[in-house]
Design a protein around this motif. Structure first.
Motif, PDB file in Angstrom:
ATOM      1  N   LEU A  70       0.744  -1.121   0.201  1.00 43.74           N
ATOM      2  CA  LEU A  70      -0.011   0.145   0.171  1.00 43.74           C
ATOM      3  C   LEU A  70       0.795   1.279   0.049  1.00 43.74           C
ATOM      4  CD1 LEU A  70      -2.827  -1.143   2.528  1.00 43.74           C
ATOM      5  CD2 LEU A  70      -2.683  -1.012  -0.018  1.00 43.74           C
ATOM      6  N   SER A  71       1.898   1.217   0.899  1.00 42.17           N
ATOM      7  CA  SER A  71       2.685   2.314   0.840  1.00 42.17           C
ATOM      8  C   SER A  71       3.744   2.489  -0.434  1.00 42.17           C
ATOM      9  CB  SER A  71       3.960   2.314   1.735  1.00 42.17           C
ATOM     10  OG  SER A  71       3.612   1.992   2.922  1.00 42.17           O
ATOM     11  N   ALA A  72       3.685   1.546  -1.317  1.00 44.05           N
ATOM     12  CA  ALA A  72       4.494   1.544  -2.535  1.00 44.05           C
ATOM     13  C   ALA A  72       3.619   2.123  -3.555  1.00 44.05           C
ATOM     14  CB  ALA A  72       5.118   0.100  -3.022  1.00 44.05           C
ATOM     15  N   PHE A  73       2.305   2.133  -3.423  1.00 42.05           N
ATOM     16  CA  PHE A  73       1.566   2.628  -4.334  1.00 42.05           C
ATOM     17  C   PHE A  73       0.740   3.879  -3.881  1.00 42.05           C
ATOM     18  CE2 PHE A  73       1.824  -1.738  -5.742  1.00 42.05           C
ATOM     19  CZ  PHE A  73       1.991  -1.664  -7.120  1.00 42.05           C
ATOM     20  N   GLY A  74       1.115   4.474  -2.607  1.00 42.19           N
ATOM     21  CA  GLY A  74       0.480   5.640  -2.257  1.00 42.19           C
ATOM     22  C   GLY A  74      -0.775   5.623  -1.631  1.00 42.19           C
ATOM     23  N   ILE A  75      -1.489   4.367  -1.273  1.00 46.34           N
ATOM     24  CA  ILE A  75      -2.750   3.938  -0.785  1.00 46.34           C
ATOM     25  C   ILE A  75      -2.837   4.317   0.482  1.00 46.34           C
ATOM     26  CG2 ILE A  75      -4.656   2.454  -0.936  1.00 46.34           C
ATOM     27  CD1 ILE A  75      -3.729   0.899  -3.253  1.00 46.34           C
ATOM     28  N   SER A  76      -1.774   4.089   1.243  1.00 46.41           N
ATOM     29  CA  SER A  76      -1.542   4.102   2.721  1.00 46.41           C
ATOM     30  C   SER A  76      -1.770   5.570   3.074  1.00 46.41           C
ATOM     31  CB  SER A  76      -0.106   3.560   3.377  1.00 46.41           C
ATOM     32  OG  SER A  76       0.798   4.286   2.780  1.00 46.41           O
ATOM     33  N   LEU A 133       3.478   4.848   7.093  1.00 41.40           N
ATOM     34  CA  LEU A 133       3.281   6.280   6.683  1.00 41.40           C
ATOM     35  C   LEU A 133       4.759   7.081   6.777  1.00 41.40           C
ATOM     36  CD1 LEU A 133      -0.246   7.341   8.162  1.00 41.40           C
ATOM     37  CD2 LEU A 133       0.500   6.646   5.705  1.00 41.40           C
ATOM     38  N   SER A 134       5.269   6.719   7.722  1.00 42.87           N
ATOM     39  CA  SER A 134       6.669   7.548   8.030  1.00 42.87           C
ATOM     40  C   SER A 134       7.738   7.190   6.916  1.00 42.87           C
ATOM     41  CB  SER A 134       7.301   7.528   9.493  1.00 42.87           C
ATOM     42  OG  SER A 134       7.489   6.005   9.590  1.00 42.87           O
ATOM     43  N   VAL A 135       7.643   5.818   6.693  1.00 40.26           N
ATOM     44  CA  VAL A 135       8.779   5.483   5.474  1.00 40.26           C
ATOM     45  C   VAL A 135       7.928   5.324   4.172  1.00 40.26           C
ATOM     46  CG1 VAL A 135       9.680   4.014   7.470  1.00 40.26           C
ATOM     47  CG2 VAL A 135       8.214   2.852   5.941  1.00 40.26           C
ATOM     48  N   SER A 136       6.938   5.854   3.884  1.00 41.26           N
ATOM     49  CA  SER A 136       6.304   5.599   2.609  1.00 41.26           C
ATOM     50  C   SER A 136       7.257   6.327   1.513  1.00 41.26           C
ATOM     51  CB  SER A 136       4.819   6.015   2.760  1.00 41.26           C
ATOM     52  OG  SER A 136       4.747   7.185   2.952  1.00 41.26           O
ATOM     53  N   ALA A 137       7.706   7.520   1.794  1.00 43.33           N
ATOM     54  CA  ALA A 137       8.361   8.187   0.712  1.00 43.33           C
ATOM     55  C   ALA A 137       9.492   7.399   0.230  1.00 43.33           C
ATOM     56  CB  ALA A 137       8.657   9.541   1.481  1.00 43.33           C
ATOM     57  N   GLY A 138      10.218   6.850   1.370  1.00 40.53           N
ATOM     58  CA  GLY A 138      11.453   5.847   1.012  1.00 40.53           C
ATOM     59  C   GLY A 138      10.886   4.768   0.044  1.00 40.53           C
ATOM     60  N   THR A 139       9.856   4.224   0.342  1.00 37.76           N
ATOM     61  CA  THR A 139       9.263   3.082  -0.068  1.00 37.76           C
ATOM     62  C   THR A 139       9.064   3.163  -1.795  1.00 37.76           C
ATOM     63  OG1 THR A 139       8.339   2.110   1.795  1.00 37.76           O
ATOM     64  CG2 THR A 139       7.531   1.342   0.102  1.00 37.76           C
ATOM     65  N   ALA A 140       8.707   4.373  -1.743  1.00 40.61           N
ATOM     66  CA  ALA A 140       8.051   4.640  -3.243  1.00 40.61           C
ATOM     67  C   ALA A 140       9.419   4.788  -4.155  1.00 40.61           C
ATOM     68  CB  ALA A 140       7.431   6.079  -3.353  1.00 40.61           C
ATOM     69  N   ALA A 164      12.888  -4.548  -2.057  1.00 37.21           N
ATOM     70  CA  ALA A 164      12.598  -3.987  -0.560  1.00 37.21           C
ATOM     71  C   ALA A 164      11.524  -4.944   0.095  1.00 37.21           C
ATOM     72  CB  ALA A 164      11.896  -2.575  -1.052  1.00 37.21           C
ATOM     73  N   LEU A 165      10.851  -5.555  -0.943  1.00 38.59           N
ATOM     74  CA  LEU A 165       9.937  -6.650  -0.229  1.00 38.59           C
ATOM     75  C   LEU A 165      10.513  -7.926   0.083  1.00 38.59           C
ATOM     76  CD1 LEU A 165       6.833  -7.632   0.057  1.00 38.59           C
ATOM     77  CD2 LEU A 165       6.825  -8.431  -1.963  1.00 38.59           C
ATOM     78  N   ALA A 166      11.673  -8.082  -0.392  1.00 39.62           N
ATOM     79  CA  ALA A 166      12.613  -9.274  -0.193  1.00 39.62           C
ATOM     80  C   ALA A 166      13.139  -8.944   1.047  1.00 39.62           C
ATOM     81  CB  ALA A 166      13.360  -9.822  -1.281  1.00 39.62           C
ATOM     82  N   GLY A 167      13.788  -7.760   1.286  1.00 41.80           N
ATOM     83  CA  GLY A 167      14.326  -7.430   2.579  1.00 41.80           C
ATOM     84  C   GLY A 167      13.520  -7.375   3.811  1.00 41.80           C
ATOM     85  N   LEU A 168      12.288  -6.733   3.428  1.00 48.47           N
ATOM     86  CA  LEU A 168      11.289  -6.845   4.425  1.00 48.47           C
ATOM     87  C   LEU A 168      10.988  -8.296   5.262  1.00 48.47           C
ATOM     88  CD1 LEU A 168       9.037  -4.964   5.991  1.00 48.47           C
ATOM     89  CD2 LEU A 168       7.794  -5.980   4.523  1.00 48.47           C
ATOM     90  N   VAL A 169      10.831  -9.024   4.049  1.00 53.24           N
ATOM     91  CA  VAL A 169      10.329 -10.479   4.534  1.00 53.24           C
ATOM     92  C   VAL A 169      11.580 -11.189   5.283  1.00 53.24           C
ATOM     93  CG1 VAL A 169       9.854 -12.849   3.601  1.00 53.24           C
ATOM     94  CG2 VAL A 169       8.806 -10.805   2.660  1.00 53.24           C
TER      95      VAL A 169
END
Length: 198
Positions: free
Chosen positions: A53-59, A126-133, A140-145
Motif C-alpha cells: 500500500l505504501s509503494a502505491f501511495g494508498i496508505s 506512513l513515515s517510511v512511505s516516501a522512501g518505499t516509493a 525492498a519486499l524481499a528485504g522486509l520479509v
C-alpha cells in the motif's frame, strides 16, 4: 542491493519494538514454538500488505482523521478482547493444551489483525512511505520479509528453548502481565484518539 538493505531495516524496525504482537509471541512461545511462529507470520503478512500500500501511495488514506480514528478504535477493542482472553485463560495457562486449543490458522489471523489494526504500525509505514516509493519494490519486499522472518523465528525460539527453566507460576504470572500490557496499549490508543495525539 540498497533497496534490499532498506527492506531489512524496515522489517526489523517494525518487528523488534515491544508491542502487542511481541507480547503475544512471547506468551505463545512459552508453550509452543509453532503457535508463536504462526502468530508472527500473520503479523508479517500485515506488514507486507502495508509495504504494498505504501509503494502505491494508498496508505496515505490513513492520514484522514476519521479513517485513522476508526482504525484506532477497532484496534483498541481487538486488543482489549485479546487481553481478556489471555486473562481468562491464565488460570489454565500451565496446561499445555491451553495453547494448542488455538489452531495455527486462527493464530495467523490474530497476528494479521493485530498488526493491521495497530495505528502505531500504520504510522510507521506512513513515515517510511516516501522512501518505499523510491526503492526497488521487489528488493525492498524481499528485504522486509528477510528482516521480519529473522525476528519472528529467532525471538520465539529463544523463549521456547528457555521455557523449561521457568516454573509454572512464572508462566502464569507472565500471562497476567501480558494481559495488562495489552490493556495498556489499548487504553493508550483510546487516550490518543480522545485527545487527538496520534
Amino acid at each position: 542491493m540498497q533497496s534490499f538493505v532498506q527492506g531489512v531495516l524496515m522489517g526489523l524496525g517494525v518487528s523488534v519494538p515491544i508491542g502487542p504482537v511481541n507480547v503475544l509471541i512471547m506468551s505463545y512461545a512459552l508453550r509452543s514454538y509453532t503457535k508463536a511462529l504462526c502468530l508472527g507470520l500473520g503479523a508479517m503478512s500485515a506488514d507486507m500488505l502495508y509495504l504494498v500500500l505504501s509503494a502505491f501511495g494508498i496508505s496515505q488514506l490513513a492520514k484522514i482523521p476519521i479513517v485513522f480514528a476508526c482504525i484506532s478504535v477497532f484496534g483498541a477493542c481487538f486488543l482489549l478482547y485479546t487481553a481478556y482472553a489471555i486473562w481468562h485463560g491464565a488460570a489454565s495457562s500451565v496446561q499445555p493444551a491451553s495453547v494448542e486449543a488455538s489452531s495455527g490458522v486462527a493464530l495467523y489471523g490474530k497476528g494479521f489483525l493485530i498488526n493491521l489494526l495497530n495505528p502505531y504500525v500504520i504510522m510507521f509505514w506512513l513515515s517510511v512511505s516516501a522512501g518505499t516509493a523510491r526503492a526497488d519494490f521487489a528488493l525492498a519486499l524481499a528485504g522486509l520479509v528477510s528482516g521480519i522472518l529473522a525476528w519472528i523465528t529467532l525471538f520465539p525460539l529463544a523463549i521456547y528453548l528457555a521455557r523449561s527453566k521457568l516454573p509454572n507460576i512464572v508462566v502464569r504470572a507472565f500471562a497476567y502481565i501480558s494481559a495488562f500490557i495489552l490493556v495498556f496499549f489499548a487504553l493508550k490508543l483510546l487516550y490518543a484518539i480522545i485527545f487527538a495525539k496520534i
